[in-house]
Structure formats: C-alpha cells, structure tokens
Design an enzyme around this catalytic site. Structure first.
Site, PDB file in Angstrom:
ATOM      1  N   GLU A  56      39.794  64.047  43.748  1.00 11.11           N
ATOM      2  CA  GLU A  56      39.983  65.499  43.662  1.00 11.11           C
ATOM      3  C   GLU A  56      41.448  65.862  43.840  1.00 11.11           C
ATOM      4  O   GLU A  56      41.992  66.707  43.109  1.00 11.11           O
ATOM      5  CB  GLU A  56      39.140  66.207  44.737  1.00 11.11           C
ATOM      6  CG  GLU A  56      37.638  65.945  44.611  1.00 11.11           C
ATOM      7  CD  GLU A  56      37.164  64.773  45.460  1.00 11.11           C
ATOM      8  OE1 GLU A  56      36.061  64.877  46.029  1.00 11.11           O
ATOM      9  OE2 GLU A  56      37.891  63.755  45.562  1.00 11.11           O
ATOM     10  N   ASP A 207      34.239  21.220  41.058  1.00 13.28           N
ATOM     11  CA  ASP A 207      34.955  21.842  39.934  1.00 13.28           C
ATOM     12  C   ASP A 207      36.336  22.362  40.300  1.00 13.28           C
ATOM     13  O   ASP A 207      37.135  22.666  39.417  1.00 13.28           O
ATOM     14  CB  ASP A 207      34.131  22.996  39.359  1.00 13.28           C
ATOM     15  CG  ASP A 207      32.804  22.526  38.787  1.00 13.28           C
ATOM     16  OD1 ASP A 207      32.692  21.320  38.480  1.00 13.28           O
ATOM     17  OD2 ASP A 207      31.888  23.358  38.640  1.00 13.28           O
ATOM     18  N   ARG A 214      42.293  35.936  34.816  1.00 13.64           N
ATOM     19  CA  ARG A 214      43.356  35.457  33.950  1.00 13.64           C
ATOM     20  C   ARG A 214      43.380  36.243  32.646  1.00 13.64           C
ATOM     21  O   ARG A 214      43.330  35.696  31.548  1.00 13.64           O
ATOM     22  CB  ARG A 214      43.191  33.949  33.698  1.00 13.64           C
ATOM     23  CG  ARG A 214      43.320  33.133  34.976  1.00 13.64           C
ATOM     24  CD  ARG A 214      43.385  31.635  34.742  1.00 13.64           C
ATOM     25  NE  ARG A 214      42.166  31.061  34.235  1.00 13.64           N
ATOM     26  CZ  ARG A 214      41.117  30.738  34.989  1.00 13.64           C
ATOM     27  NH1 ARG A 214      41.143  30.977  36.304  1.00 13.64           N
ATOM     28  NH2 ARG A 214      40.056  30.194  34.466  1.00 13.64           N
TER      29      ARG A 214
END
Length: 324
Positions: A56, A207, A214
């Site tokens: 606002e 992993d 990215r």
C-alpha cells in the site's frame, strides 16, 4: 471507455502483482495493491525487498509522485492493511485512512493478531467503505503466510520429474536426466519463488546438488538449503532431522522438496505436502526407482489440477491438495 472489471478481476490483478516480491519480501508476505478510479489504474504496488515498504505504501508513494490523489478511488489489496505500530514506518491502515479513497477491497483477513480486524476497523472509522472478498486469487498468492498462521509450518511443494511409466530415476549408472532443458529451466524458475529447498541426505551425498537458481537475473533468489538428515554433511546447508521438524523452521514460509523417492514418501506419509509439481517426460524407462504410489495419476483423487503447460516435449502438471 475502459471496461468495467469486477472486484474479483481487480483482485486477481493485485494477486498477480504480488508475486513480483516473492520471495524477496521476507520476512513479510508479498502483498499486491492496485489503486483504481473510473475503471483506470492510477497506481500499483507490491511489498518490497526485506518487507518494506508494504504494497500500500509503495502504491501510494507512486501515486503521490504523479500529483494525483486517491480521493474517490477504489484500492484493492490482497491482505488486510496492517494496523500495528512499527519502528519501520506508519501502518498501512493509517496511510490508507489519510489517503481517503472511497473504498478498500481486501482479499484476505490478516491472521496476525496485531492486525486481524483492526485494519478494517481503522478504515471504517475514517469513513471508508470496506469489502472483504476472501477469494481464491488472494488466498493462493499468500500460501506460505496463511499456512504458517494455520499450521505453524511452511507451505510445502513436492517436485518430481518422472517418465510416463512412473519412474523418477534409472538404474544406477544411467542418464541422470529424465526431462529436457526447458523443464529443467522451469524448475529453476520455481526454485526462485521459494524460501527454502530440501533434499534427502542420500541425494545430498550422492549427487552433490547445488540447489541454487541458475537463471540470468534471478541468481539472488536462490533459496536456503536444507537436508533431511540427522547429521549435517556440509556447512552450506542446514539439517532437518525429521519431517516433523518443519514446524520448527523459523523465517521459512515456503519449502520446495526436491528429494528422491524416500524423502518424497516421508513427506507424503506425514501428510505434509500441499502442492505437487510433476514434470512428466514422454518416455518409458521400465526399471529403476519408482515414484511414490500416492502421486501416480490414478491415486490423485484428493488433489486438484491447478496448472499445466508443455515444456518442450515434457509436460508440467501442478496439483493442489483439496483440503487446504
């Protein structure tokens, strides 16, 4: 002549606008505000980085810069204007009362006890007409804020990429990618909307994922990183010991779960998933790691499809839990 849009249509516009501040508005929710007179938009605002100025205040400042006033206008705001005293600036309810629009239309009541109802009361004391819509557009624009108020935990999204036959990973040593580049870029755009991202300990160790954003221009929106593990394995990520610990997460309103099958199953079994985001590749794998049975197409009876699109050869489908 401009078309006469309904209150719901203007609120949907404010809800879309609010997403410009996600997630940079933390620790405050990102709110959208549209100031309208005679079916024309006079000004717009959304919650700025770090939570201030509020939507606002942002919209009113932009309006004042044009030499225009809000007199006689309708102001659409996705969340009830704040009414509590803050060292960071005046309350939005006071700012709106001073601006003296004809009416203020509110998408959602603020569950914060410092404001709940008090923002409306302040506006009505100033002679401003107030309408509360409690509509889907404003609700869906504030999922994390409303979930924290309701259940003291983040709004949790589970993301999985899978083949047509329901596999989320090939046998060990196979191609790690199931979906194509467009789908993977879309995942990064979704990460950029989250406060935090989580994977399981096995995924983290095997992993070594970066879990960042990215996409050019959005690198600063990389979420905080968490591991579902009782022992933290690297200093750049925080540990979540068990799924129930989501109730202990502070400053986190939205959590994006990208873990493997066991992590996905743990959150599903704990009934902690609010939204499913599935990337489905037009391939069959035949063997490997199967997706949890609860999210296979024939098991989604308690979920509503809310978004779908084609990403190259892959299909994106988002489902929201029915009882949210």
């Amino acid at each position: 002549m401009q078309p006469a849009f309904t209150d719901q249509e203007w609120m949907a516009s404010a809800a879309r606008l609010s997403q410009r501040g996600v997630p940079l508005s933390r620790p405050n929710p990102s709110v959208g505000c549209v100031i309208v007179r005679d079916a024309s938009v006079l000004s717009r605002g959304w919650t700025q980085g770090g939570g201030r100025p509020h939507a606002e205040a942002h919209a009113l400042t932009a309006l004042n810069a044009t030499g225009t006033t809000a007199s006689g206008a309708s102001i659409y705001v996705t969340l009830e204007p704040c009414a509590h005293i803050s060292t960071r600036g005046p309350s939005c309810a006071d700012l709106l009362a001073e601006a003296a629009p004809a009416r203020v239309v509110i998408g959602q009541l603020d569950p914060d006890p410092r404001t709940s109802g008090a923002g409306i009361e302040r506006l009505e004391r100033a002679g401003i007409s107030v309408t509360v819509l409690d509509d889907a557009a404003s609700k869906n624009s504030l999922p994390g804020y409303l979930m924290q108020a309701r259940a003291s935990r983040p709004f949790i999204t589970l993301k999985l990429a899978m083949s047509q036959d329901g596999f989320i990973a090939r046998e060990s040593g196979g191609d790690p990618w199931i979906t194509g580049e467009k789908a993977r870029a879309h995942v990064h755009s979704r990460r950029a909307k989250q406060d935090a991202i989580l994977v399981g300990g096995g995924t983290w160790r095997t992993d070594n994922p970066r879990l960042d954003v990215r996409l050019a221009g959005l690198e600063d929106r990389s979420p905080e990183r968490f591991i579902l593990s009782r022992g933290q394995t690297r200093p750049e990520a925080r540990s979540l010991g068990q799924t129930a610990d989501v109730h202990k997460m502070t400053g986190i309103s939205t959590l994006y779960v990208e873990g493997g099958a066991s992590t996905a199953a743990a959150f599903l079994d704990a009934d902690l998933i609010d939204r499913l985001e599935l990337y489905i590749a037009p391939i069959t794998i035949g063997s490997g790691t199967k997706a949890p049975a609860a999210i296979l197409p024939d098991a989604l009876e308690h979920w509503t499809l809310v978004e779908t699109c084609q990403l190259g050869s892959d299909r994106f489908a988002a489902y929201q839990r029915d009882n949210i």
